[in-house]
Design a protein around this motif. Structure first.
Motif, PDB file in Angstrom:
ATOM      1  N   TYR A 196      93.469  14.746  34.826  1.00 54.85           N
ATOM      2  CA  TYR A 196      92.566  15.086  33.725  1.00 54.85           C
ATOM      3  C   TYR A 196      92.669  16.545  33.296  1.00 54.85           C
ATOM      4  O   TYR A 196      92.717  16.841  32.084  1.00 54.85           O
ATOM      5  CB  TYR A 196      91.120  14.766  34.135  1.00 54.85           C
ATOM      6  N   VAL A 197      92.703  17.477  34.236  1.00 52.21           N
ATOM      7  CA  VAL A 197      92.647  18.899  33.890  1.00 52.21           C
ATOM      8  C   VAL A 197      93.866  19.336  33.073  1.00 52.21           C
ATOM      9  O   VAL A 197      93.710  19.945  31.999  1.00 52.21           O
ATOM     10  CB  VAL A 197      92.467  19.756  35.161  1.00 52.21           C
ATOM     11  N   PRO A 198      95.114  19.068  33.520  1.00 58.23           N
ATOM     12  CA  PRO A 198      96.244  19.475  32.657  1.00 58.23           C
ATOM     13  C   PRO A 198      96.241  18.775  31.304  1.00 58.23           C
ATOM     14  O   PRO A 198      96.569  19.402  30.282  1.00 58.23           O
ATOM     15  CB  PRO A 198      97.474  19.071  33.490  1.00 58.23           C
ATOM     16  N   LEU A 209      91.659  31.310  29.623  1.00 58.03           N
ATOM     17  CA  LEU A 209      92.282  30.130  30.204  1.00 58.03           C
ATOM     18  C   LEU A 209      91.731  29.837  31.590  1.00 58.03           C
ATOM     19  O   LEU A 209      91.528  28.676  31.960  1.00 58.03           O
ATOM     20  CB  LEU A 209      93.799  30.332  30.267  1.00 58.03           C
ATOM     21  N   PHE A 210      91.462  30.874  32.351  1.00 55.90           N
ATOM     22  CA  PHE A 210      90.859  30.683  33.669  1.00 55.90           C
ATOM     23  C   PHE A 210      89.478  30.052  33.560  1.00 55.90           C
ATOM     24  O   PHE A 210      89.129  29.133  34.306  1.00 55.90           O
ATOM     25  CB  PHE A 210      90.776  32.026  34.397  1.00 55.90           C
ATOM     26  N   PHE A 211      88.674  30.520  32.609  1.00 52.25           N
ATOM     27  CA  PHE A 211      87.346  29.955  32.402  1.00 52.25           C
ATOM     28  C   PHE A 211      87.430  28.480  32.026  1.00 52.25           C
ATOM     29  O   PHE A 211      86.689  27.640  32.554  1.00 52.25           O
ATOM     30  CB  PHE A 211      86.624  30.745  31.305  1.00 52.25           C
ATOM     31  N   VAL A 212      88.357  28.142  31.133  1.00 45.63           N
ATOM     32  CA  VAL A 212      88.510  26.751  30.709  1.00 45.63           C
ATOM     33  C   VAL A 212      88.957  25.877  31.873  1.00 45.63           C
ATOM     34  O   VAL A 212      88.450  24.760  32.064  1.00 45.63           O
ATOM     35  CB  VAL A 212      89.507  26.676  29.536  1.00 45.63           C
ATOM     36  N   ILE A 229      85.869  25.229  34.274  1.00 50.19           N
ATOM     37  CA  ILE A 229      84.845  24.290  33.792  1.00 50.19           C
ATOM     38  C   ILE A 229      85.406  22.876  33.686  1.00 50.19           C
ATOM     39  O   ILE A 229      84.689  21.902  33.950  1.00 50.19           O
ATOM     40  CB  ILE A 229      84.260  24.758  32.442  1.00 50.19           C
ATOM     41  N   GLU A 230      86.682  22.732  33.336  1.00 46.14           N
ATOM     42  CA  GLU A 230      87.267  21.399  33.265  1.00 46.14           C
ATOM     43  C   GLU A 230      87.469  20.814  34.660  1.00 46.14           C
ATOM     44  O   GLU A 230      87.307  19.603  34.861  1.00 46.14           O
ATOM     45  CB  GLU A 230      88.592  21.436  32.505  1.00 46.14           C
ATOM     46  N   PHE A 232      80.129  20.233  46.572  1.00 44.73           N
ATOM     47  CA  PHE A 232      79.924  21.613  46.132  1.00 44.73           C
ATOM     48  C   PHE A 232      80.939  22.551  46.787  1.00 44.73           C
ATOM     49  O   PHE A 232      81.528  23.412  46.120  1.00 44.73           O
ATOM     50  CB  PHE A 232      78.502  22.050  46.467  1.00 44.73           C
ATOM     51  N   LEU A 233      81.181  22.376  48.086  1.00 41.54           N
ATOM     52  CA  LEU A 233      82.142  23.223  48.783  1.00 41.54           C
ATOM     53  C   LEU A 233      83.566  22.985  48.286  1.00 41.54           C
ATOM     54  O   LEU A 233      84.352  23.929  48.150  1.00 41.54           O
ATOM     55  CB  LEU A 233      82.055  22.970  50.286  1.00 41.54           C
ATOM     56  N   VAL A 234      83.898  21.722  47.991  1.00 42.63           N
ATOM     57  CA  VAL A 234      85.233  21.414  47.478  1.00 42.63           C
ATOM     58  C   VAL A 234      85.456  22.090  46.130  1.00 42.63           C
ATOM     59  O   VAL A 234      86.506  22.701  45.884  1.00 42.63           O
ATOM     60  CB  VAL A 234      85.418  19.886  47.370  1.00 42.63           C
ATOM     61  N   VAL A 235      84.467  21.992  45.251  1.00 44.35           N
ATOM     62  CA  VAL A 235      84.586  22.626  43.939  1.00 44.35           C
ATOM     63  C   VAL A 235      84.670  24.144  44.076  1.00 44.35           C
ATOM     64  O   VAL A 235      85.443  24.807  43.375  1.00 44.35           O
ATOM     65  CB  VAL A 235      83.401  22.216  43.045  1.00 44.35           C
TER      66      VAL A 235
END
Length: 329
Positions: free
Chosen positions: A118-120, A252-255, A258-259, A310-313
């Motif tokens: 999903y992210v890429p 780009l880091f921010f995007v 959040i994604e 939460f820790l994984v994220v």
């Protein structure tokens, strides 16, 4: 004060005027200088209190609805809490049980694969659309609103629409493939295709937000830098790769962050489109949390799953920060 330091001329050297040596004069300590703590004037203090009063309601809401539930979930994960209100303190037993639960590792693997797809997909779609809109002058506002429109729609509505598009018998996509002599393809019933299909739905629904963020970043790139690259003979790809993309790194880091958070929290689309199937091929970690808490009413175990998520994220975001989030000097 200054004093003259005499210097004897060497043989054959003309006489020189002595140069004054200036001694530094110490400045008295005062506001903004070392040695004395700076004090705000009454007007500045009043402005600071007014600003704090404006943000106080949001800070209170953030503390009540963000920090409060987080602390409550952390405490709840250490107990065996049941629906009737009875609870027993069991320490880290929920976490020990979680590490030995095969369903947890299976759902974590599904979530990781979904995130990797999903992210890429979303970031590339958002970046490509932002570049096109940045270069387009005609009807730019219309297309910007058109691409952003899916973001403000409900994910449940988007999932229902795309579930019909993916239908094997009378779906729009398979009808188009049939007209080309291909298919039919069971997008939601095939274990290999279900996660990319759901990721495509979520990317279509959510790329508009990242597109606007990246478009704002592209518009903030100085024109002088790009024009200098054009004068030096750089091609369009070279300008984008070596000029625009490095300057776009913080945005780009921010995007990406959040994604990635959005991907790790996926639940609605999977619940509506596949109900976790086929054979748990779309059974995400949040789906596992939902079943534990609201199907089996094991709230302590569900809270432990939430804390692990939460820790994984957090770890994933720190890795992204390490790799691409540092701003260039």
């Amino acid at each position: 004060m200054s004093k003259v330091e005499p210097r004897a001329a060497a043989p054959g050297e003309p006489e020189r005027t002595p140069r004054p040596v200036v001694e530094p004069v110490p400045l008295p300590a005062g506001p903004g200088r070392p040695g004395r703590r700076a004090r705000l004037s009454p007007a500045r203090r009043r402005e600071a209190w007014i600003g704090l009063a404006f943000v106080a309601p949001m800070l209170a809401l953030f503390a009540v609805f963000r920090f409060g539930p987080t602390i409550g979930a952390a405490l709840l994960s250490l107990t065996d809490y049941r629906l009737n209100g009875e609870w027993t303190f069991i320490g880290v037993a929920n976490y020990t049980r979680l590490l030995g639960d095969d369903l947890f590792w299976e759902s974590l693997g599904v979530t990781a694969v979904y995130t990797a797809v999903y992210v890429p997909m979303t970031v590339l779609l958002a970046l490509g659309t932002a570049v096109l809109l940045h270069r387009t002058v005609w009807l730019r506002g219309f297309f910007r609103g058109l691409f952003f429109l899916p973001y403000v729609t409900s994910i449940v509505l988007a999932a229902v629409i795309w579930k019909w598009i993916y239908e094997v018998e009378d779906g729009l996509l398979n009808a188009s493939l049939g007209a080309l002599g291909l298919g039919p393809v069971d997008f939601l019933g095939d274990e290999r295709l279900v996660l990319p299909s759901i990721a495509a739905t979520a990317a279509w629904k959510g790329f508009g937000y990242s597109m606007l963020i990246l478009l704002a970043g592209l518009q903030s790139v100085p024109r002088e830098v790009t024009e200098a690259a054009v004068i030096d003979g750089a091609s369009a790809w070279q300008r984008f790769r070596w000029v625009t993309l490095p300057l776009l790194r913080p945005v780009l880091f921010f995007v990406l962050v959040i994604e990635a958070i959005q991907a790790f929290q996926v639940f609605d689309a999977m619940y509506v489109m596949t109900a976790g199937g086929p054979v748990r091929a779309s059974y995400s970690l949040v789906y596992f949390l939902y079943d534990s808490g609201f199907k089996f009413f094991d709230f302590g175990y569900a809270s432990a799953i939430g804390l692990v998520l939460f820790l994984v994220v957090l770890v994933f975001s720190l890795i992204q920060r390490r790799l691409i989030g540092r701003e260039t000097d």
